[in-house]
Design a protein around this motif. Sequence first.
Motif, PDB file in Angstrom:
ATOM      1  N   SER A  20       0.842  -1.203  -0.152  1.00 52.38           N
ATOM      2  CA  SER A  20      -0.020   0.068  -0.075  1.00 52.38           C
ATOM      3  C   SER A  20       0.832   1.102  -0.175  1.00 52.38           C
ATOM      4  O   SER A  20       0.578   2.236  -0.742  1.00 52.38           O
ATOM      5  N   ILE A  21       1.931   1.216   0.739  1.00 49.80           N
ATOM      6  CA  ILE A  21       2.886   2.502   0.867  1.00 49.80           C
ATOM      7  C   ILE A  21       3.492   2.675  -0.556  1.00 49.80           C
ATOM      8  O   ILE A  21       3.529   3.750  -1.061  1.00 49.80           O
ATOM      9  N   ASP A  22       3.810   1.411  -1.048  1.00 43.44           N
ATOM     10  CA  ASP A  22       4.465   1.663  -2.431  1.00 43.44           C
ATOM     11  C   ASP A  22       3.695   2.167  -3.517  1.00 43.44           C
ATOM     12  O   ASP A  22       3.943   3.254  -4.567  1.00 43.44           O
ATOM     13  N   GLU A  23       2.125   1.646  -3.601  1.00 40.83           N
ATOM     14  CA  GLU A  23       1.252   2.033  -4.358  1.00 40.83           C
ATOM     15  C   GLU A  23       1.052   3.527  -4.417  1.00 40.83           C
ATOM     16  O   GLU A  23       0.904   4.359  -5.378  1.00 40.83           O
ATOM     17  N   ILE A  24       0.924   4.062  -3.061  1.00 43.31           N
ATOM     18  CA  ILE A  24       0.485   5.484  -2.797  1.00 43.31           C
ATOM     19  C   ILE A  24       1.721   6.048  -3.287  1.00 43.31           C
ATOM     20  O   ILE A  24       1.783   7.314  -3.801  1.00 43.31           O
ATOM     21  N   ALA A  25       2.998   5.955  -2.899  1.00 44.67           N
ATOM     22  CA  ALA A  25       4.004   6.325  -3.487  1.00 44.67           C
ATOM     23  C   ALA A  25       4.168   6.810  -4.963  1.00 44.67           C
ATOM     24  O   ALA A  25       4.552   7.862  -5.556  1.00 44.67           O
ATOM     25  N   VAL A  26       4.090   5.581  -5.759  1.00 42.31           N
ATOM     26  CA  VAL A  26       3.833   5.745  -7.146  1.00 42.31           C
ATOM     27  C   VAL A  26       2.767   6.836  -7.586  1.00 42.31           C
ATOM     28  O   VAL A  26       3.208   7.506  -8.390  1.00 42.31           O
ATOM     29  N   LEU A  27       1.467   6.533  -6.876  1.00 38.13           N
ATOM     30  CA  LEU A  27       0.317   7.606  -7.477  1.00 38.13           C
ATOM     31  C   LEU A  27       0.901   8.899  -7.133  1.00 38.13           C
ATOM     32  O   LEU A  27       0.455   9.874  -7.808  1.00 38.13           O
ATOM     33  N   ARG A  28       1.635   9.080  -6.167  1.00 40.28           N
ATOM     34  CA  ARG A  28       1.960  10.789  -5.688  1.00 40.28           C
ATOM     35  C   ARG A  28       3.361  11.171  -6.154  1.00 40.28           C
ATOM     36  O   ARG A  28       3.694  12.110  -5.973  1.00 40.28           O
ATOM     37  N   ASN A  29       4.023  10.173  -6.850  1.00 43.54           N
ATOM     38  CA  ASN A  29       5.095  10.684  -7.429  1.00 43.54           C
ATOM     39  C   ASN A  29       6.476  10.780  -6.229  1.00 43.54           C
ATOM     40  O   ASN A  29       6.983  11.784  -6.237  1.00 43.54           O
ATOM     41  N   ARG A  30       6.180  10.050  -5.323  1.00 44.91           N
ATOM     42  CA  ARG A  30       7.015  10.118  -4.070  1.00 44.91           C
ATOM     43  C   ARG A  30       7.558   9.005  -3.743  1.00 44.91           C
ATOM     44  O   ARG A  30       7.500   7.928  -4.343  1.00 44.91           O
ATOM     45  N   ASN A  31       8.625   9.099  -2.858  1.00 45.71           N
ATOM     46  CA  ASN A  31       9.278   7.808  -2.478  1.00 45.71           C
ATOM     47  C   ASN A  31       8.700   7.362  -1.089  1.00 45.71           C
ATOM     48  O   ASN A  31       8.062   8.100  -0.574  1.00 45.71           O
ATOM     49  N   ARG A  32       9.197   6.058  -1.084  1.00 43.72           N
ATOM     50  CA  ARG A  32       8.513   5.286   0.342  1.00 43.72           C
ATOM     51  C   ARG A  32       8.668   6.261   1.476  1.00 43.72           C
ATOM     52  O   ARG A  32       7.811   6.289   2.338  1.00 43.72           O
ATOM     53  N   GLY A  33      10.100   6.786   1.812  1.00 41.54           N
ATOM     54  CA  GLY A  33      10.342   7.498   3.074  1.00 41.54           C
ATOM     55  C   GLY A  33       9.469   8.715   3.165  1.00 41.54           C
ATOM     56  O   GLY A  33       8.945   9.131   4.333  1.00 41.54           O
ATOM     57  N   GLU A  34       9.143   9.344   1.941  1.00 40.98           N
ATOM     58  CA  GLU A  34       8.462  10.525   2.222  1.00 40.98           C
ATOM     59  C   GLU A  34       6.803  10.142   2.329  1.00 40.98           C
ATOM     60  O   GLU A  34       6.144  10.963   3.267  1.00 40.98           O
ATOM     61  N   ILE A  35       6.269   9.071   1.949  1.00 45.63           N
ATOM     62  CA  ILE A  35       4.955   8.679   2.336  1.00 45.63           C
ATOM     63  C   ILE A  35       4.729   8.249   3.773  1.00 45.63           C
ATOM     64  O   ILE A  35       4.049   8.647   4.462  1.00 45.63           O
ATOM     65  N   VAL A  36       5.935   7.582   4.373  1.00 48.46           N
ATOM     66  CA  VAL A  36       5.899   7.376   5.592  1.00 48.46           C
ATOM     67  C   VAL A  36       5.929   8.416   6.534  1.00 48.46           C
ATOM     68  O   VAL A  36       5.470   8.760   7.560  1.00 48.46           O
ATOM     69  N   ARG A  37       6.831   9.595   6.282  1.00 50.88           N
ATOM     70  CA  ARG A  37       7.132  10.719   6.957  1.00 50.88           C
ATOM     71  C   ARG A  37       5.735  11.411   7.090  1.00 50.88           C
ATOM     72  O   ARG A  37       5.036  11.840   8.072  1.00 50.88           O
ATOM     73  N   GLU A  38       5.060  11.466   5.797  1.00 49.37           N
ATOM     74  CA  GLU A  38       3.709  12.211   5.910  1.00 49.37           C
ATOM     75  C   GLU A  38       2.609  11.517   6.608  1.00 49.37           C
ATOM     76  O   GLU A  38       1.913  12.030   7.406  1.00 49.37           O
ATOM     77  N   ALA A  39       2.660  10.073   6.850  1.00 46.81           N
ATOM     78  CA  ALA A  39       1.678   9.330   7.429  1.00 46.81           C
ATOM     79  C   ALA A  39       1.926   9.674   8.954  1.00 46.81           C
ATOM     80  O   ALA A  39       1.067   9.842   9.844  1.00 46.81           O
ATOM     81  N   LEU A  40       3.315   9.603   9.410  1.00 40.86           N
ATOM     82  CA  LEU A  40       3.723   9.771  10.654  1.00 40.86           C
ATOM     83  C   LEU A  40       3.285  11.075  11.192  1.00 40.86           C
ATOM     84  O   LEU A  40       2.737  11.369  12.186  1.00 40.86           O
ATOM     85  N   ASN A  41       3.629  12.343  10.370  1.00 37.65           N
ATOM     86  CA  ASN A  41       3.138  13.469  10.430  1.00 37.65           C
ATOM     87  C   ASN A  41       1.748  13.675  10.790  1.00 37.65           C
ATOM     88  O   ASN A  41       0.964  14.212  11.745  1.00 37.65           O
ATOM     89  N   PHE A  42       0.750  13.033  10.042  1.00 41.04           N
ATOM     90  CA  PHE A  42      -0.711  12.983  10.022  1.00 41.04           C
ATOM     91  C   PHE A  42      -1.225  12.328  11.223  1.00 41.04           C
ATOM     92  O   PHE A  42      -1.971  12.890  12.106  1.00 41.04           O
TER      93      PHE A  42
END
Length: 78
Positions: A20-42
Amino acid sequence: MNKQHLKNISAKVPDDLLVSIDEIAVLRNRNRGEIVREALNFYIDTMADYRIAIDRLGDPTDEIQTEEEFLTELGWDI
């Protein structure tokens, strides 16, 4: 992201979560770390809001509004 010193952390996650993280990263043109950081901040922001809500709920001097009062205050005519 602003330039700040980043520290590494490690966490084990189930395969489906990683997919799921990787799918979101692809959709948002971000890397895995950015998605995890955003999720933690949220999560941290949400928990802070939750804590404030719980504190206010326990405060007998804090006024409780009905849904109608709340929507009227926002200027929403629903």
